[in-house]
Design an enzyme around this catalytic site. Sequence first.
Site, PDB file in Angstrom:
ATOM      1  N   THR A 105       0.829  -1.207   0.000  1.00  0.00           N
ATOM      2  CA  THR A 105       0.000   0.000   0.000  1.00  0.00           C
ATOM      3  C   THR A 105       0.862   1.255   0.000  1.00  0.00           C
ATOM      4  O   THR A 105       1.786   1.388   0.809  1.00  0.00           O
ATOM      5  CB  THR A 105      -0.894   0.017   1.254  1.00  0.00           C
ATOM      6  OG1 THR A 105      -1.662  -1.178   1.294  1.00  0.00           O
ATOM      7  CG2 THR A 105      -1.804   1.223   1.259  1.00  0.00           C
ATOM      8  N   GLU A 106       0.554   2.179  -0.926  1.00  0.00           N
ATOM      9  CA  GLU A 106       1.253   3.459  -1.023  1.00  0.00           C
ATOM     10  C   GLU A 106       2.772   3.272  -1.123  1.00  0.00           C
ATOM     11  O   GLU A 106       3.547   4.121  -0.738  1.00  0.00           O
ATOM     12  CB  GLU A 106       0.919   4.363   0.174  1.00  0.00           C
ATOM     13  CG  GLU A 106      -0.568   4.583   0.400  1.00  0.00           C
ATOM     14  CD  GLU A 106      -1.235   5.381  -0.711  1.00  0.00           C
ATOM     15  OE1 GLU A 106      -0.511   5.939  -1.551  1.00  0.00           O
ATOM     16  OE2 GLU A 106      -2.486   5.444  -0.733  1.00  0.00           O
ATOM     17  N   MET A 107       3.186   2.113  -1.631  1.00  0.00           N
ATOM     18  CA  MET A 107       4.603   1.760  -1.766  1.00  0.00           C
ATOM     19  C   MET A 107       5.352   1.826  -0.434  1.00  0.00           C
ATOM     20  O   MET A 107       6.556   2.094  -0.391  1.00  0.00           O
ATOM     21  CB  MET A 107       5.291   2.635  -2.810  1.00  0.00           C
ATOM     22  CG  MET A 107       4.849   2.306  -4.221  1.00  0.00           C
ATOM     23  SD  MET A 107       5.997   2.885  -5.437  1.00  0.00           S
ATOM     24  CE  MET A 107       5.084   2.440  -6.924  1.00  0.00           C
TER      25      MET A 107
END
Length: 444
Positions: free
Chosen positions: A145-147
Amino acid sequence: MKTICFYFQIHQPYRLKRYRFFNIGRDHYYYDDYSNEDIMQQIAARSFVPANRMLLDLIRSSKGKFRVAISVSGVALDQMEVYAPEVIDGLKELSKTGAVEFLAETYSHSLASLADSVEFQNQVQMQTQKVKLLFDQKPTVLRNTEMIFSDDIAEMAYNMGYSKMISEGAKLILSWRSPNYVYTSEVQPNMKLLLRNSQFSDDISLRFSDCTWKEYPLTADKYISWIDATSPQEEVFNIFMNYETFGNLQPSHSGIFEFMRALPQFAFDRGISFATPSEIMESHEPVGTVSVPNTISWSDEERDLSRWLGNKLQKSAFKTLYEISERVRLTNDRRLKMDWQYLQSSDHFYYMSTKHFYDGSMHNKFSPYQSPYDAFNNYMNVLSDFIDRVKAQYPDSVDNEELNSLLTTIHNQEREIKKLQAELKKVLTGNEEKLVEKRQRKRN
């Protein structure tokens, strides 16, 4: 030879309805169905559907030489199945070309990797199963998630069976080095990493239609010339962005679709190819390691977690949510498990951010609330009702040690049941074979 790696993220949360304190204990349905349907259908029409069509045309016209990767959260897929099935149909067509790789990520687009390794693993498994079911692909590359990434997350991911991840090429981990190579994790050398080139990515996703930008207007020829002019040693250019860049974040009248349609041919003319993340990490040797002791993301200048966990409101809500994770895992209540997934979406914590709220920037554009405090109050009211429902099944009188013991017993029972089922199937198959042989002997 230089290679461009395009990766696109697709996610939409289940937005919560206005849920007041007096609803607690009375109303167990938390979602704003009207907004969720309306927003999904609008984005599908403006962005997802035409973007799917554009990619399909580019892949076919290039005979599969144009290649990209896509990651879709489970909660987005759930909404598409109900509100915009044509988007899933388009993604299925893309998958059939063999030129689109689907990546693994958390089902809820959650922050579980920061709080609960078991939940993190469960969500990745859920999302990969959904991808396999819909698109007939088994993801081999993980995008959190979100890198969000760190040394600890690299270890967790490797223990889950992943040896390839993508994340942000943040300066605080690369220093003077370039993101245009394959790296490995310093703590887990078998974990290969592709790191986002923020400049080339943001030139498209953030600056494309900004008429005050000194490079405006951006053309496909100019963009490819920048990549071609880089050092000959730099071979991999990781352009990672939100799929909504096409038609939503950058409106269609800006020329974003025409830009993208022209880009592959300019690349091919200069000897630049396209590849998916797994293809690049399999064909390129790592040039070094990266150490990430402090967690990074692809958000804001700081590339940290402050967008989701930067204030006391967010931290309090986050802590309260994951304090009940072990109890939720015990339940077989499908409705509870569904709510558990939808309440974990990182967006709920993003809406509570006070980081840039007062300057009226991007926060207001995406938040359905008038203020971060409204977001916090609404979420905590919903969470209070949810926790009451969980505790009705597994009360506080059962401590965590007892819960862990019970979970272990349940898991052992599941394994034993599967073992017995396999043995029973083997016996039944053997009996059927003997019966067939007996019938054949009688006939003879």
